[in-house]
Design a protein around this motif. Structure first.
Motif, mmCIF file in Angstrom:
data_model
loop_
_atom_site.group_PDB
_atom_site.id
_atom_site.type_symbol
_atom_site.label_atom_id
_atom_site.label_comp_id
_atom_site.label_asym_id
_atom_site.label_seq_id
_atom_site.Cartn_x
_atom_site.Cartn_y
_atom_site.Cartn_z
ATOM 1 N N GLU A 1 31.066 2.451 15.477
ATOM 2 C CA GLU A 1 31.091 2.927 14.092
ATOM 3 C C GLU A 1 30.717 4.406 14.079
ATOM 4 O OE1 GLU A 1 28.519 0.967 11.222
ATOM 5 O OE2 GLU A 1 29.176 2.310 9.610
ATOM 6 N N ALA A 2 31.521 5.201 13.392
ATOM 7 C CA ALA A 2 31.230 6.625 13.236
ATOM 8 C C ALA A 2 30.228 6.815 12.101
ATOM 9 C CB ALA A 2 32.520 7.379 12.921
ATOM 10 N N LEU A 3 29.178 7.585 12.358
ATOM 11 C CA LEU A 3 28.165 7.844 11.331
ATOM 12 C C LEU A 3 27.919 9.347 11.231
ATOM 13 C CD1 LEU A 3 25.918 4.871 12.410
ATOM 14 C CD2 LEU A 3 27.013 5.075 10.155
ATOM 15 N N ALA A 4 28.012 9.861 10.029
ATOM 16 C CA ALA A 4 27.892 11.303 9.801
ATOM 17 C C ALA A 4 26.450 11.763 10.025
ATOM 18 C CB ALA A 4 28.326 11.620 8.379
ATOM 19 N N ARG A 5 26.320 12.918 10.659
ATOM 20 C CA ARG A 5 24.993 13.478 10.924
ATOM 21 C C ARG A 5 24.950 14.945 10.546
ATOM 22 N NH1 ARG A 5 23.775 9.098 10.702
ATOM 23 N NH2 ARG A 5 22.790 7.714 12.195
ATOM 24 N N TRP A 6 23.920 15.301 9.785
ATOM 25 C CA TRP A 6 23.786 16.691 9.357
ATOM 26 C C TRP A 6 22.337 17.125 9.496
ATOM 27 C CZ3 TRP A 6 23.229 18.468 3.662
ATOM 28 C CH2 TRP A 6 23.179 19.875 3.607
ATOM 29 N N CYS A 7 22.120 18.187 10.257
ATOM 30 C CA CYS A 7 20.798 18.771 10.371
ATOM 31 C C CYS A 7 20.906 20.225 9.949
ATOM 32 C CB CYS A 7 20.272 18.635 11.793
ATOM 33 S SG CYS A 7 18.517 18.957 11.890
ATOM 34 N N ASP A 8 20.320 20.558 8.805
ATOM 35 C CA ASP A 8 20.397 21.910 8.270
ATOM 36 C C ASP A 8 19.207 22.735 8.779
ATOM 37 O OD1 ASP A 8 21.478 23.847 6.103
ATOM 38 O OD2 ASP A 8 19.329 23.688 5.642
ATOM 39 N N ALA A 9 19.466 24.020 9.065
ATOM 40 C CA ALA A 9 18.429 24.895 9.613
ATOM 41 C C ALA A 9 17.185 24.933 8.713
ATOM 42 C CB ALA A 9 18.981 26.293 9.826
ATOM 43 N N ASN A 10 17.379 24.966 7.405
ATOM 44 C CA ASN A 10 16.236 25.038 6.489
ATOM 45 C C ASN A 10 15.788 23.687 5.970
ATOM 46 O OD1 ASN A 10 16.201 27.954 6.500
ATOM 47 N ND2 ASN A 10 18.096 27.802 5.298
ATOM 48 N N LEU A 11 16.736 22.830 5.657
ATOM 49 C CA LEU A 11 16.397 21.549 5.043
ATOM 50 C C LEU A 11 16.035 20.477 6.061
ATOM 51 C CD1 LEU A 11 19.387 21.558 2.541
ATOM 52 C CD2 LEU A 11 16.992 21.888 1.897
ATOM 53 N N GLY A 12 16.389 20.710 7.328
ATOM 54 C CA GLY A 12 16.132 19.706 8.351
ATOM 55 C C GLY A 12 17.171 18.593 8.302
ATOM 56 N N TYR A 13 16.813 17.396 8.815
ATOM 57 C CA TYR A 13 17.742 16.270 8.828
ATOM 58 C C TYR A 13 17.956 15.748 7.414
ATOM 59 C CZ TYR A 13 19.648 11.622 9.645
ATOM 60 O OH TYR A 13 20.442 10.501 9.607
ATOM 61 N N VAL A 14 19.199 15.630 7.027
ATOM 62 C CA VAL A 14 19.517 15.046 5.723
ATOM 63 C C VAL A 14 20.328 13.772 5.982
ATOM 64 C CG1 VAL A 14 20.543 15.435 3.452
ATOM 65 C CG2 VAL A 14 19.614 17.370 4.729
ATOM 66 N N SER A 15 19.891 12.665 5.421
ATOM 67 C CA SER A 15 20.560 11.382 5.638
ATOM 68 C C SER A 15 21.949 11.349 4.983
ATOM 69 C CB SER A 15 19.700 10.265 5.060
ATOM 70 O OG SER A 15 20.467 9.078 4.914
ATOM 71 N N PRO A 16 22.917 10.697 5.645
ATOM 72 C CA PRO A 16 24.225 10.545 5.007
ATOM 73 C C PRO A 16 24.132 9.764 3.691
ATOM 74 C CG PRO A 16 24.091 9.196 6.994
ATOM 75 C CD PRO A 16 22.876 10.079 6.978
ATOM 76 N N ALA A 17 23.092 8.934 3.581
ATOM 77 C CA ALA A 17 22.907 8.186 2.329
ATOM 78 C C ALA A 17 22.600 9.144 1.176
ATOM 79 C CB ALA A 17 21.782 7.164 2.490
ATOM 80 N N ILE A 18 22.193 10.373 1.500
ATOM 81 C CA ILE A 18 21.953 11.414 0.487
ATOM 82 C C ILE A 18 23.183 12.303 0.333
ATOM 83 C CG2 ILE A 18 20.580 13.481 -0.087
ATOM 84 C CD1 ILE A 18 18.801 11.103 -0.225
ATOM 85 N N PHE A 19 23.700 12.835 1.468
ATOM 86 C CA PHE A 19 24.726 13.862 1.312
ATOM 87 C C PHE A 19 26.133 13.319 1.073
ATOM 88 C CE2 PHE A 19 24.571 13.803 6.081
ATOM 89 C CZ PHE A 19 25.929 13.678 6.373
ATOM 90 N N VAL A 20 26.408 12.089 1.481
ATOM 91 C CA VAL A 20 27.732 11.534 1.173
ATOM 92 C C VAL A 20 27.902 11.335 -0.346
ATOM 93 C CG1 VAL A 20 29.283 9.546 1.467
ATOM 94 C CG2 VAL A 20 28.170 10.562 3.476
ATOM 95 N N PRO A 21 26.938 10.696 -1.015
ATOM 96 C CA PRO A 21 27.058 10.589 -2.477
ATOM 97 C C PRO A 21 27.086 11.953 -3.179
ATOM 98 C CG PRO A 21 25.374 9.079 -1.665
ATOM 99 C CD PRO A 21 25.779 9.928 -0.502
ATOM 100 N N LEU A 22 26.334 12.919 -2.639
ATOM 101 C CA LEU A 22 26.338 14.259 -3.232
ATOM 102 C C LEU A 22 27.731 14.888 -3.114
ATOM 103 C CD1 LEU A 22 24.573 16.513 -4.535
ATOM 104 C CD2 LEU A 22 24.215 17.407 -2.227
ATOM 105 N N ALA A 23 28.332 14.733 -1.938
ATOM 106 C CA ALA A 23 29.683 15.274 -1.728
ATOM 107 C C ALA A 23 30.677 14.614 -2.683
ATOM 108 C CB ALA A 23 30.116 15.069 -0.280
ATOM 109 N N GLU A 24 30.482 13.333 -2.935
ATOM 110 C CA GLU A 24 31.366 12.620 -3.878
ATOM 111 C C GLU A 24 31.211 13.181 -5.275
ATOM 112 O OE1 GLU A 24 32.129 8.211 -3.318
ATOM 113 O OE2 GLU A 24 30.034 8.371 -2.730
ATOM 114 N N GLU A 25 29.933 13.334 -5.678
ATOM 115 C CA GLU A 25 29.607 13.801 -7.019
ATOM 116 C C GLU A 25 30.160 15.195 -7.281
ATOM 117 O OE1 GLU A 25 25.354 14.341 -8.302
ATOM 118 O OE2 GLU A 25 25.384 12.235 -7.644
ATOM 119 N N ARG A 26 30.075 16.050 -6.264
ATOM 120 C CA ARG A 26 30.458 17.442 -6.453
ATOM 121 C C ARG A 26 31.900 17.735 -6.075
ATOM 122 N NH1 ARG A 26 25.466 19.750 -8.075
ATOM 123 N NH2 ARG A 26 24.440 17.803 -8.582
ATOM 124 N N GLY A 27 32.627 16.671 -5.733
ATOM 125 C CA GLY A 27 34.062 16.844 -5.511
ATOM 126 C C GLY A 27 34.463 17.399 -4.168
#
Ligand code: C2E
Ligand code: MG
Ligand code: MG
Ligand code: MG
Length: 281
Positions: free
Chosen positions: A59-85
């Motif tokens: 299973e492919a799972l998205a991973r994002w580690c931002d220099a300032n924000l640190g690790y952000v869970s896909p459970a946070i950023f996937v819905p955000l990406a949906e919301e913001r188009g």
């Protein structure tokens, strides 16, 4: 006095809201930049046949580690990406990376990719994602899409059409997080799926919890009748694996079998199991 306190509370409250909004804006901006800069990565978690521990796919799972924000869970950023188009930009980037990585795996292994609810309300999803799979050169029959009941519920007719388009291209579709949404059984009757993924909620502690055991037993038997494959999610302990096996559950996934790992580590994992896989591919 109470008036003053009231005012003070309002001040604190609006301060918190302002902080929250600031963080949301920062997050959105950082996510936008990360997508443009191609900085969101994809990790892979093995799915195994419980009978013999053979790997059958990842299973492919998205991973994002931002220099300032640190690790952000896909459970946070996937819905955000949906919301913001910008879910389409994100999903296309992730699928391209995931499909590319899957090209180096043994051909019999599938790639399972999560679709979000917004993608299931947009009729162009299937053609856009199939184009990527073709461009990369991955056989669509090696692709599986994971969708949740909540996603299907938004617009069942459109979702059904999108799923049908994928399936006619040879892509398989699984129902993710099964048992946690609403009207699960109706969904299984009216929709064509290939596989059901039993949510971790029923898997963790199954070896000690009679209720979970009965529920999983019923799901497995129902899936047998409907000719659906079954995967148990979130297996962390050997005792859970043993119990699931005894209940006739075909496949499993979880930290016990392997944590999500990047493309390079995944090749190493495969090289340990397949004599014809070299890590350097
Ligand atoms: P999901 O699709 O149900 O993915 C399974 C989640 O369970 C993953 O969390 C995985 O790391 C975690 N997991 C796997 N085995 C175990 C275990 O043994 N124990 C525990 N405690 N957890 C385990 P993750 O990676 O944080 O992803 C969370 C959710 O975010 C996913 O749930 C999925 O809904 C969404 N997501 C992740 N990547 C993508 C993506 O590329 N696209 C979309 N649309 N959604 C994604
Ligand atoms: Mg999933
Ligand atoms: Mg799941
Ligand atoms: Mg889940």
């Amino acid at each position: 006095r109470s008036k003053r306190r009231g005012r003070g509370q309002i001040t604190v409250y609006s301060h918190e809201i302002a902080q929250e909004m600031k963080r949301a804006t920062q997050l959105e901006q950082a996510l936008r930049n990360a997508i443009i800069a191609d900085e969101i990565d994809v990790h892979f978690q093995p799915i195994v046949k419980l009978r013999n521990d053979d790997v059958v796919g990842f299973e492919a799972l998205a991973r994002w580690c931002d220099a300032n924000l640190g690790y952000v869970s896909p459970a946070i950023f996937v819905p955000l990406a949906e919301e913001r188009g910008f879910i389409d930009a994100l999903a296309e980037m992730l699928l391209r990376k995931a499909a590319q990585a899957a090209l180096s795996w043994p051909k019999e292994l599938f790639l399972s990719f999560n679709l979000s609810s917004a993608q299931l309300t947009d009729m162009s999803t299937s053609s856009r994602l199939l184009t990527i799979v073709n461009q990369v050169g991955l056989d669509p029959r090696r692709l599986e899409l994971e969708i949740t009941e909540t996603a299907v519920m938004a617009d069942a007719d459109v979702a059904q059409k999108i799923v049908a388009e994928f399936r006619s291209a040879g892509v398989r579709v699984s129902l993710d997080d099964f048992g946690t949404g609403q009207s699960s059984l109706g969904r299984l009757r009216d929709f064509t799926f290939d596989k059901v993924k039993i949510d971790r909620a029923f898997v963790s502690g199954i070896s000690a919890d009679r209720a979970s055991e009965h529920i999983v037993k019923a799901i497995v038997s129902m899936c047998e009748g409907l000719e659906l494959e079954v995967v148990a999610e979130g297996i962390e302990h050997p005792s859970e694996a043993l119990k699931l096996k005894s209940l006739g559950c075909g496949m499993g996934q979880g930290f016990f079998y392997g944590k999500p790992a990047d493309a390079v580590a995944t090749m190493r994992y495969l090289a340990d199991r397949y004599s014809d896989v070299s890590e350097l591919r």
